[in-house]
Design a protein around this motif. Structure first.
Motif, mmCIF file in Angstrom:
data_model
loop_
_atom_site.group_PDB
_atom_site.id
_atom_site.type_symbol
_atom_site.label_atom_id
_atom_site.label_comp_id
_atom_site.label_asym_id
_atom_site.label_seq_id
_atom_site.Cartn_x
_atom_site.Cartn_y
_atom_site.Cartn_z
ATOM 1 N N UNK A 12 0.858 -1.185 0.000
ATOM 2 C CA UNK A 12 0.000 0.000 0.000
ATOM 3 C C UNK A 12 0.896 1.237 0.000
ATOM 4 N N UNK A 13 0.293 2.380 -0.262
ATOM 5 C CA UNK A 13 1.069 3.613 -0.194
ATOM 6 C C UNK A 13 1.673 3.812 1.181
ATOM 7 N N UNK A 14 0.892 3.528 2.229
ATOM 8 C CA UNK A 14 1.390 3.664 3.603
ATOM 9 C C UNK A 14 2.598 2.760 3.821
ATOM 10 N N UNK A 15 2.495 1.515 3.371
ATOM 11 C CA UNK A 15 3.603 0.575 3.535
ATOM 12 C C UNK A 15 4.821 0.969 2.711
ATOM 13 N N UNK A 16 4.583 1.585 1.555
ATOM 14 C CA UNK A 16 5.694 2.001 0.694
ATOM 15 C C UNK A 16 6.493 3.129 1.338
ATOM 16 N N UNK A 17 5.796 4.100 1.920
ATOM 17 C CA UNK A 17 6.494 5.162 2.651
ATOM 18 C C UNK A 17 7.316 4.555 3.785
ATOM 19 N N UNK A 18 6.695 3.631 4.536
ATOM 20 C CA UNK A 18 7.385 3.022 5.670
ATOM 21 C C UNK A 18 8.602 2.223 5.209
ATOM 22 N N UNK A 19 8.450 1.486 4.120
ATOM 23 C CA UNK A 19 9.563 0.671 3.633
ATOM 24 C C UNK A 19 10.763 1.528 3.279
ATOM 25 N N UNK A 20 10.518 2.690 2.654
ATOM 26 C CA UNK A 20 11.617 3.573 2.312
ATOM 27 C C UNK A 20 12.375 4.046 3.531
ATOM 28 N N UNK A 43 0.789 9.872 12.959
ATOM 29 C CA UNK A 43 -0.539 10.384 12.632
ATOM 30 C C UNK A 43 -1.304 9.456 11.708
ATOM 31 N N UNK A 44 -0.622 8.846 10.746
ATOM 32 C CA UNK A 44 -1.303 8.031 9.740
ATOM 33 C C UNK A 44 -0.828 6.588 9.723
ATOM 34 N N UNK A 45 -0.058 6.197 10.709
ATOM 35 C CA UNK A 45 0.405 4.810 10.780
ATOM 36 C C UNK A 45 1.590 4.495 9.898
ATOM 37 N N UNK A 46 2.210 5.505 9.296
ATOM 38 C CA UNK A 46 3.326 5.253 8.385
ATOM 39 C C UNK A 46 4.521 4.669 9.123
ATOM 40 N N UNK A 47 4.783 5.146 10.338
ATOM 41 C CA UNK A 47 5.964 4.666 11.064
ATOM 42 C C UNK A 47 5.617 3.567 12.067
ATOM 43 N N UNK A 48 4.478 2.933 11.896
ATOM 44 C CA UNK A 48 4.067 1.859 12.799
ATOM 45 C C UNK A 48 5.113 0.747 12.819
ATOM 46 N N UNK A 155 4.323 12.348 -3.938
ATOM 47 C CA UNK A 155 4.059 11.043 -4.561
ATOM 48 C C UNK A 155 2.573 10.794 -4.802
ATOM 49 N N UNK A 156 2.299 9.928 -5.779
ATOM 50 C CA UNK A 156 0.911 9.676 -6.168
ATOM 51 C C UNK A 156 0.539 8.194 -6.186
ATOM 52 N N UNK A 157 1.509 7.309 -6.064
ATOM 53 C CA UNK A 157 1.284 5.865 -6.109
ATOM 54 C C UNK A 157 2.226 5.202 -5.111
ATOM 55 N N UNK A 158 2.010 3.920 -4.767
ATOM 56 C CA UNK A 158 2.992 3.240 -3.917
ATOM 57 C C UNK A 158 4.399 3.255 -4.510
ATOM 58 N N UNK A 159 4.509 3.081 -5.826
ATOM 59 C CA UNK A 159 5.834 3.079 -6.453
ATOM 60 C C UNK A 159 6.525 4.429 -6.306
ATOM 61 N N UNK A 160 5.789 5.519 -6.569
ATOM 62 C CA UNK A 160 6.422 6.833 -6.436
ATOM 63 C C UNK A 160 6.592 7.217 -4.967
ATOM 64 N N UNK A 161 5.747 6.668 -4.075
ATOM 65 C CA UNK A 161 5.935 6.903 -2.644
ATOM 66 C C UNK A 161 7.262 6.317 -2.186
ATOM 67 N N UNK A 162 7.529 5.095 -2.596
ATOM 68 C CA UNK A 162 8.789 4.440 -2.211
ATOM 69 C C UNK A 162 9.975 5.163 -2.839
ATOM 70 N N UNK A 163 9.873 5.488 -4.121
ATOM 71 C CA UNK A 163 10.976 6.167 -4.809
ATOM 72 C C UNK A 163 11.209 7.554 -4.218
ATOM 73 N N UNK A 182 -5.165 9.958 0.437
ATOM 74 C CA UNK A 182 -5.783 8.924 -0.397
ATOM 75 C C UNK A 182 -4.750 7.970 -0.981
ATOM 76 N N UNK A 183 -3.507 8.417 -1.101
ATOM 77 C CA UNK A 183 -2.452 7.538 -1.629
ATOM 78 C C UNK A 183 -2.120 6.430 -0.637
ATOM 79 N N UNK A 184 -2.326 6.675 0.664
ATOM 80 C CA UNK A 184 -2.054 5.651 1.672
ATOM 81 C C UNK A 184 -2.799 4.355 1.383
ATOM 82 N N UNK A 185 -4.010 4.467 0.851
ATOM 83 C CA UNK A 185 -4.864 3.296 0.692
ATOM 84 C C UNK A 185 -4.686 2.589 -0.646
ATOM 85 N N UNK A 186 -3.930 3.171 -1.562
ATOM 86 C CA UNK A 186 -3.690 2.520 -2.839
ATOM 87 C C UNK A 186 -2.768 1.324 -2.656
#
Length: 325
Positions: A12-20, A43-48, A155-163, A182-186
Motif C-alpha cells: 500500500x502507499x502507507x507501507x511504501x512510505x514506511x519501507x523507504x 498520525x497516519x500509521x506510516x511509522x508503525x 508522490x501519487x502511487x505506492x511506487x512513487x511513494x517508495x521512490x 488517499x495515496x495511503x490506501x492505494x
C-alpha cells in the motif's frame, strides 16, 4: 540453464512510505525518526512498528511542540545525524514556517557552508478526504514552492511513494515529502518507481498532475481516449526543483497544456508551470489552462468538500474547452 524469478513487492502507499524509511534506518544508524505519537505509529500509521524495531534512541517520541521538534531536527542534522521529522498534519508546517523556510532552507548558504550536507526529511499527511476541515485538508506544496533551498516531493502511487522517500533520504538539502491521504490506501508494486513519469501518451493535449490529481487526470484521459483524444499525462512527483523539460517537449508537440492540482487556484504551482512554459516557448501558439480548487476555506462537511475539489469531470470539460470541442 534455469532462471530464478524475483518476487515483486506489492505494498500500500502507507507501507511504501514506511519501507523507504525502514530500509534506510537499517542501512544507516544515523537515520532517526522524530515526531508526535511516532511511538504508536504516528498520525497516519506510516511509522508503525519502527519504535518496537529500533527503540527510543532511533524513534524519538516528542512533546506537542512543533517548534521544538524542528529545532531539534536542525541540531541533529548539524551534528551528523539524518533526522526524518513527522509533522502530524502537513497544514501544521505553517506553525514552523520560520524554522523550515528561514533556518533550514537557508542554513547552508547563510553560514557559508554550501557544500556541507544538511539531510533533513520532513514528511506528513495532507490534502482533503471526507471533511477533515480547514486546518487538516490543504495541499501544502504551493506554500513552500517559493523557498529556495528546499526540495518538495508529492508522490501519487505506492511506487512513487517508495521512490520519493528513498530520494528524500538520499538528498543533501532539507526535503519535504507531502503524503496525500488517499495515496495511503492505494496498492501496487513498488519496484521500478521513478521521480517523474509519463502516465499516458497522446498528441492532442499535455496534462500535468501530481498527488491524487494524477488519478483524476488519468480517469479523464481514459474517457477521452474513447473519443479519439490523446492525452499526454505527466506526473512530475518532484515539485521543487521542477524538471520542466518533458513538459516543454510535450507542449511543443501538442500546443495545449492543462495543469491539474488540488491546491487553491491563486498563486498555485500550476500558475508557475504555465508561466515557465510560456516563457520557454515564445512565439509558439499555446492554449493554456489551470484546473484547481477555488479560493475558499475547506469545509468540514464531506459533501461540500466534494463540491469544490477537482475531479475527472472537470478535467474532461477543461480539455474539451481547450481543444474547442
Amino acid at each position: 540453464m534455469s532462471s530464478v524469478a524475483t518476487e515483486t513487492r506489492v505494498l500500500t502507499g502507507r507501507e511504501a512510505f514506511r519501507a523507504g524509511i525502514r530500509e534506510e534506518m537499517l542501512r544507516d544508524e544515523r537515520v532517526l525518526v522524530l515526531g508526535e505519537t511516532v511511538r504508536s505509529g504516528g498520525a497516519a500509521g506510516v511509522v508503525a512498528g519502527l519504535f518496537d524495531e529500533f527503540g527510543p534512541r532511533r524513534v524519538i517520541e516528542c512533546p506537542v511542540s512543533e517548534n521544538g521538534i524542528f529545532g531539534a531536527a536542525l541540531g541533529l542534522a548539524l551534528a551528523g545525524f539524518r533526522p526524518v521529522v513527522e509533522i502530524y498534519s502537513a497544514d501544521f508546517l505553517l506553525a514552523v514556517a520560520n524554522e523550515v523556510m528561514n533556518d533550514m532552507a537557508k542554513w547552508q548558504v547563510q553560514h557559508g557552508r554550501p557544500d556541507e550536507p544538511l539531510p533533513i526529511v520532513i514528511r506528513g499527511c495532507m490534502a482533503a478526504t471526507e471533511g477533515l476541515g480547514p486546518e487538516h485538508s490543504q495541499s501544502m506544496e504551493p506554500f513552500f514552492l517559493h523557498a529556495p533551498g528546499l526540495e518538495l516531493l508529492t508522490p501519487s502511487t505506492p511506487a512513487t511513494a517508495y521512490a520519493a522517500m528513498r530520494a528524500a533520504l538520499a538528498a543533501t538539502v532539507p526535503t519535504l515529502v507531502f503524503e496525500h491521504r488517499k495515496v495511503y490506501e492505494l496498492s501496487g508494486p513498488v519496484e521500478g518507481g521513478v521521480i517523474g513519469e509519463r502516465v499516458t501518451s497522446g498528441a492532442d493535449v499535455t496534462v500535468v498532475a501530481w498527488g491524487w490529481m494524477r488519478h483524476e487526470a488519468a480517469h479523464a484521459a481514459e474517457r477521452l481516449a474513447a473519443d479519439g483524444v490523446g492525452v499526454d499525462l505527466l506526473d512530475p512527483v518532484r515539485i521543487r526543483p521542477l524538471d520542466l523539460d518533458p513538459v516543454i517537449a510535450s507542449v511543443q508537440r501538442t500546443g495545449a497544456l492543462i495543469v491539474v492540482e488540488e491546491a487553491f487556484v491563486t498563486g498555485n504551482v500550476g500558475a508557475e508551470i504555465l508561466a515557465r512554459v510560456a516563457e520557454a516557448l515564445p512565439g509558439h501558439p499555446l492554449r493554456l489552462r489551470r484546473i484547481a480548487m477555488p479560493d475558499v476555506i475547506h469545509p468540514y462537511d464531506a459533501r461540500l468538500e466534494r463540491a469544490i475539489l477537482p475531479t475527472a469531470d472537470h478535467v474532461v470539460a477543461g480539455i474539451r474547452t481547450l481543444l474547442g470541442d
